[in-house]
Design a protein around this motif. Sequence first.
Motif, PDB file in Angstrom:
ATOM      1  N   UNK A 111       0.803  -1.275   0.216  1.00 24.80           N
ATOM      2  CA  UNK A 111      -0.054  -0.046  -0.021  1.00 24.80           C
ATOM      3  C   UNK A 111       0.879   1.425  -0.092  1.00 24.80           C
ATOM      4  N   UNK A 112       0.410   2.179  -0.846  1.00 24.57           N
ATOM      5  CA  UNK A 112       1.024   3.697  -0.881  1.00 24.57           C
ATOM      6  C   UNK A 112       0.217   4.565  -0.109  1.00 24.57           C
ATOM      7  N   UNK A 113       0.808   5.378   0.646  1.00 22.44           N
ATOM      8  CA  UNK A 113       0.395   6.187   1.495  1.00 22.44           C
ATOM      9  C   UNK A 113      -0.466   7.359   0.448  1.00 22.44           C
ATOM     10  N   UNK A 114      -1.261   8.106   1.073  1.00 22.43           N
ATOM     11  CA  UNK A 114      -1.988   9.144   0.187  1.00 22.43           C
ATOM     12  C   UNK A 114      -0.532  10.183  -0.263  1.00 22.43           C
ATOM     13  N   UNK A 115      -0.841  10.592  -1.441  1.00 17.45           N
ATOM     14  CA  UNK A 115       0.256  11.420  -1.960  1.00 17.45           C
ATOM     15  C   UNK A 115      -0.415  12.893  -2.032  1.00 17.45           C
ATOM     16  N   UNK A 116       0.112  13.488  -1.146  1.00 15.51           N
ATOM     17  CA  UNK A 116      -0.095  15.117  -1.079  1.00 15.51           C
ATOM     18  C   UNK A 116       0.896  15.821  -1.742  1.00 15.51           C
ATOM     19  N   UNK A 117       0.203  17.102  -1.731  1.00 12.81           N
ATOM     20  CA  UNK A 117       0.916  18.092  -2.512  1.00 12.81           C
ATOM     21  C   UNK A 117       2.187  18.383  -1.493  1.00 12.81           C
ATOM     22  N   UNK A 118       3.145  19.182  -2.157  1.00 14.11           N
ATOM     23  CA  UNK A 118       4.075  19.458  -1.303  1.00 14.11           C
ATOM     24  C   UNK A 118       4.305  20.748  -0.636  1.00 14.11           C
ATOM     25  N   UNK A 119       2.980  21.656  -0.407  1.00 13.95           N
ATOM     26  CA  UNK A 119       2.982  22.710   0.208  1.00 13.95           C
ATOM     27  C   UNK A 119       2.694  22.341   1.801  1.00 13.95           C
ATOM     28  N   UNK A 120       2.401  23.387   2.527  1.00 15.17           N
ATOM     29  CA  UNK A 120       2.456  23.078   3.842  1.00 15.17           C
ATOM     30  C   UNK A 120       1.334  22.356   4.328  1.00 15.17           C
ATOM     31  N   UNK A 121       0.338  22.498   3.738  1.00 19.35           N
ATOM     32  CA  UNK A 121      -1.158  22.028   3.911  1.00 19.35           C
ATOM     33  C   UNK A 121      -0.969  20.461   3.868  1.00 19.35           C
ATOM     34  N   UNK A 122      -0.485  20.022   2.394  1.00 19.55           N
ATOM     35  CA  UNK A 122      -0.019  18.698   2.159  1.00 19.55           C
ATOM     36  C   UNK A 122       0.733  18.118   3.447  1.00 19.55           C
ATOM     37  N   UNK A 123       1.765  18.677   3.647  1.00 19.86           N
ATOM     38  CA  UNK A 123       2.747  18.128   4.736  1.00 19.86           C
ATOM     39  C   UNK A 123       2.075  17.816   5.920  1.00 19.86           C
ATOM     40  N   UNK A 124       1.416  19.125   6.282  1.00 20.22           N
ATOM     41  CA  UNK A 124       0.563  18.868   7.764  1.00 20.22           C
ATOM     42  C   UNK A 124      -0.677  17.719   7.749  1.00 20.22           C
ATOM     43  N   UNK A 125      -1.111  17.669   6.492  1.00 20.27           N
ATOM     44  CA  UNK A 125      -2.425  16.500   6.459  1.00 20.27           C
ATOM     45  C   UNK A 125      -1.460  15.396   6.471  1.00 20.27           C
ATOM     46  N   UNK A 126      -0.469  15.071   5.898  1.00 23.46           N
ATOM     47  CA  UNK A 126       0.078  13.800   6.077  1.00 23.46           C
ATOM     48  C   UNK A 126       0.803  13.502   7.440  1.00 23.46           C
ATOM     49  N   UNK A 127       1.274  14.511   7.971  1.00 20.37           N
ATOM     50  CA  UNK A 127       1.661  14.048   9.347  1.00 20.37           C
ATOM     51  C   UNK A 127       0.744  13.586  10.313  1.00 20.37           C
ATOM     52  N   UNK A 128      -0.558  14.432  10.171  1.00 18.49           N
ATOM     53  CA  UNK A 128      -1.555  13.845  10.918  1.00 18.49           C
ATOM     54  C   UNK A 128      -2.037  12.318  10.358  1.00 18.49           C
ATOM     55  N   UNK A 129      -1.958  12.230   9.218  1.00 17.40           N
ATOM     56  CA  UNK A 129      -2.622  10.782   8.700  1.00 17.40           C
ATOM     57  C   UNK A 129      -1.468   9.863   9.396  1.00 17.40           C
ATOM     58  N   UNK A 130      -0.266  10.091   9.140  1.00 17.51           N
ATOM     59  CA  UNK A 130       0.991   9.141   9.660  1.00 17.51           C
ATOM     60  C   UNK A 130       0.938   8.775  10.819  1.00 17.51           C
ATOM     61  N   UNK A 131       0.389   9.867  11.948  1.00 16.91           N
ATOM     62  CA  UNK A 131       0.493   9.517  13.166  1.00 16.91           C
ATOM     63  C   UNK A 131      -0.790   8.626  13.496  1.00 16.91           C
ATOM     64  N   UNK A 132      -1.823   8.790  12.793  1.00 20.05           N
ATOM     65  CA  UNK A 132      -3.106   7.721  12.954  1.00 20.05           C
ATOM     66  C   UNK A 132      -2.975   6.371  12.597  1.00 20.05           C
ATOM     67  N   UNK A 133      -1.989   6.228  11.692  1.00 23.98           N
ATOM     68  CA  UNK A 133      -2.216   4.782  11.101  1.00 23.98           C
ATOM     69  C   UNK A 133      -0.527   4.344  11.569  1.00 23.98           C
TER      70      UNK A 133
END
Length: 246
Positions: A111-133
């Motif tokens: 499985x591949x993680x969600x692919x987010x954009x490279x801006x701050x919104x994307x990085x913050x979203x990914x950090x939150x998601x990765x903490x939850x999984x």
Amino acid sequence: MAVKKRCLLWDYTNTRDIPDRIDQVNWEGPISSVSNWNAWVPPELKGRAPFRPMVHLEPQLSGDEWNWILNSDQPIVHYFNEPERNGISPERAAQAWHDQMLQLRARGKKLVSPSVSSDDNGKNWLADFMGRVADAPPDFLGLHYYGTDGNAAIQYLQDMHSKYPQPVIVSEIASIDRNFGSVFNFTAQLANFMDNTDWVFEYGFFGCMRNVADGFVAPEAQLMNPDGSFTELMQKLNNEQPVNPP
């Protein structure tokens, strides 16, 4: 022998209108796989390379598309394309990860993680998601990058890999410069870097389609001409390793 890391981003309109143009691909070269941002395999692929099905957004978690992915024999599945720009919260994404995506892992898929954009919104979203999984993390870190500075792109990939140690799949990348020379230099620099970087598993330059997708992406970075033939840039990605100056 070619290092096979280059995923062909093959737009659905090609399947609809010019499916035979996929025969231009040098399957013995660096092309490793095909993605179309969808759950269904392009019939014109004819098993010549692995397909990368995608749970593009929440509608793909149910109905026929989910069943296609669930029952697919393809080994790697992408999960969510820029969810932070499509109204999907990290909490909802993590819930669906636990409830559904892990079913795919139980069937032997990676499985591949969600692919987010490279801006701050994307990085913050990914950090939150990765903490939850964190109890069941992705097998691959999915990343997108659009910009004009090749050094900045490489730094971003390195920084994200340092934070998340999974192998990286750069599921979309391209220069957005309007100067072809700059676009070419970016493309060559990044392709050669990623080919020679062990922790980059795969990457896809955007995108193989006849028409420019929108006003954000650069016409100079197109990989397909309006008649369906490959551009000079695509010919180099299709055949050359390393990518050399034109």
